[in-house]
Design a protein around this motif. Structure first.
Motif, PDB file in Angstrom:
ATOM      1  N   SER A  56     -29.996  67.829  69.490  1.00 25.36           N
ATOM      2  CA  SER A  56     -29.312  66.532  69.471  1.00 25.36           C
ATOM      3  C   SER A  56     -28.518  66.316  68.182  1.00 25.36           C
ATOM      4  O   SER A  56     -28.670  67.042  67.191  1.00 25.36           O
ATOM      5  N   LYS A  57     -27.703  65.268  68.200  1.00 26.62           N
ATOM      6  CA  LYS A  57     -26.969  64.872  66.987  1.00 26.62           C
ATOM      7  C   LYS A  57     -27.943  64.458  65.886  1.00 26.62           C
ATOM      8  O   LYS A  57     -27.732  64.773  64.714  1.00 26.62           O
ATOM      9  N   ASP A  58     -29.026  63.757  66.265  1.00 31.21           N
ATOM     10  CA  ASP A  58     -30.068  63.407  65.288  1.00 31.21           C
ATOM     11  C   ASP A  58     -30.599  64.643  64.575  1.00 31.21           C
ATOM     12  O   ASP A  58     -30.736  64.666  63.349  1.00 31.21           O
ATOM     13  N   LYS A  59     -30.931  65.667  65.359  1.00 26.34           N
ATOM     14  CA  LYS A  59     -31.522  66.876  64.767  1.00 26.34           C
ATOM     15  C   LYS A  59     -30.508  67.608  63.890  1.00 26.34           C
ATOM     16  O   LYS A  59     -30.864  68.168  62.844  1.00 26.34           O
ATOM     17  N   LEU A  60     -29.262  67.618  64.316  1.00 26.00           N
ATOM     18  CA  LEU A  60     -28.215  68.240  63.502  1.00 26.00           C
ATOM     19  C   LEU A  60     -28.085  67.510  62.170  1.00 26.00           C
ATOM     20  O   LEU A  60     -27.940  68.136  61.112  1.00 26.00           O
ATOM     21  N   PHE A  61     -28.158  66.183  62.215  1.00 20.77           N
ATOM     22  CA  PHE A  61     -28.045  65.391  60.990  1.00 20.77           C
ATOM     23  C   PHE A  61     -29.204  65.733  60.041  1.00 20.77           C
ATOM     24  O   PHE A  61     -29.004  65.946  58.832  1.00 20.77           O
ATOM     25  N   ALA A  63     -30.903  68.489  59.883  1.00 20.17           N
ATOM     26  CA  ALA A  63     -30.700  69.838  59.342  1.00 20.17           C
ATOM     27  C   ALA A  63     -29.607  69.817  58.275  1.00 20.17           C
ATOM     28  O   ALA A  63     -29.733  70.452  57.219  1.00 20.17           O
ATOM     29  N   ALA A  64     -28.528  69.061  58.528  1.00 19.15           N
ATOM     30  CA  ALA A  64     -27.412  69.006  57.576  1.00 19.15           C
ATOM     31  C   ALA A  64     -27.836  68.362  56.255  1.00 19.15           C
ATOM     32  O   ALA A  64     -27.363  68.723  55.187  1.00 19.15           O
ATOM     33  N   MET A  65     -28.750  67.388  56.344  1.00 21.65           N
ATOM     34  CA  MET A  65     -29.255  66.692  55.155  1.00 21.65           C
ATOM     35  C   MET A  65     -30.347  67.473  54.456  1.00 21.65           C
ATOM     36  O   MET A  65     -30.782  67.082  53.382  1.00 21.65           O
ATOM     37  N   ASN A  66     -30.872  68.514  55.094  1.00 22.38           N
ATOM     38  CA  ASN A  66     -32.102  69.150  54.626  1.00 22.38           C
ATOM     39  C   ASN A  66     -33.166  68.066  54.432  1.00 22.38           C
ATOM     40  O   ASN A  66     -33.827  67.966  53.393  1.00 22.38           O
TER      41      ASN A  66
END
Lengths: 198, 198
Positions: A56-61, A63-66
């Protein structure tokens, strides 16, 4: 298949390109304004590949934020139970993340946000859309008040992180978590639910 | 004489050497443990010259910190008046410094303290010995409680600075000062004077 063993799937260069595109897109457009399609375009990949790698977009966010923890898992434990003690449970959950090994990436994120405007934007988006929105929606408060209440809660959380982990101001730096839950929890509770004009 | 015109007295190299020695000595030994004599020795000058350039140890510390305001002037205005509203007056004074041109060096100091352990030590000493000690002494509180109360106040002040000036989290970033005085003043008041166990 390798994906099932817990290893990260796919080509590491592609994965890193998607994360870099996600960071710049989330920082530029905010969480709500950034689409998987736009992030995929910025990374030069097909949107289906972004879904395939990150879900999801949530999960991508995250991961992107670490991100040091997943608010979708932590926030429900804060909200469950006596609504008059959400402040205490929020401080308890906050300290349990920061006092754990996940505190190391959390601290790195905070330091980076102080010196880098793009990381500051990401951290602001993370806090607003992933943490505070979940809490504020649950409390069903006056929508004209909720942004101020949310940013006041954030101010106390940032300050606690600064005093305990960055500046290491005693005795907050080494106090038992429950001491801080008792002392700071009511502040958060007041910011969430009490009248705010003194 | 030139000193009377407001220009800084003496040789700029000597002055800078004393400030550098003061920063390292205050960071190493703390404010109370650092003597003018030790700072003079570290700078390779006579202690009388340090007094001549900077006056008191307090004034030397402010100069070494590039402090945005002199707590010896600001804190008495916070303490004067109704003791039940010290929290509000402290937030009002804090915002009036940070919202003014003096906010620029204050922000630089905060950013530097986040990335540099020596600046963090100086900022901790500044806050503890120059600001909080003056407030806590005035309130004549239980000495076993005053360090925790002081560092809780500091946590909310740091957090307010982070939310309003560093991460620029809305609406705290652009709220009228009196909105924040009403919302955050009672938090500071509670940390100073109310029971702290929830």
């Amino acid at each position: 298949m390798a994906r099932r063993t817990g290893r990260r799937p796919g080509n590491p260069d592609t994965r890193e390109a998607i994360l870099a595109a996600a960071r710049s897109t989330f920082a530029e457009r905010g969480f709500d304004g950034a689409s998987i399609r736009a992030i995929a375009a910025a990374a030069g990949v097909d949107p289906a590949l972004v879904h395939h790698y990150f879900g999801s977009k949530d999960k991508l966010f995250l991961a992107a934020m670490n991100a040091p923890a997943d608010p979708a898992e932590v926030v429900p434990t804060v909200l469950a139970g006596d609504p008059g003690r959400i402040g205490e449970r929020l401080i308890r959950a906050f300290l349990s993340v920061w006092d754990s090994p996940a505190g190391t990436p959390a601290l790195a994120l905070l330091r980076s946000a102080v010196s880098n405007e793009w990381t500051a934007r990401l951290l602001r988006e993370f806090l607003t859309t992933q943490v505070l929105r979940r809490v504020l929606d649950h409390l069903d408060m006056d929508p004209t008040e909720s942004p101020l209440r949310g940013s006041l809660v954030a101010s106390q959380l940032f300050g606690l992180a600064m005093a305990r982990y960055v500046l290491r101001l005693e005795p907050v730096a080494t106090a038992a978590p429950e001491t801080l839950v008792g002392a700071v929890g009511p502040t958060v509770q007041r910011y969430l639910t009490a009248p705010l004009d003194g």
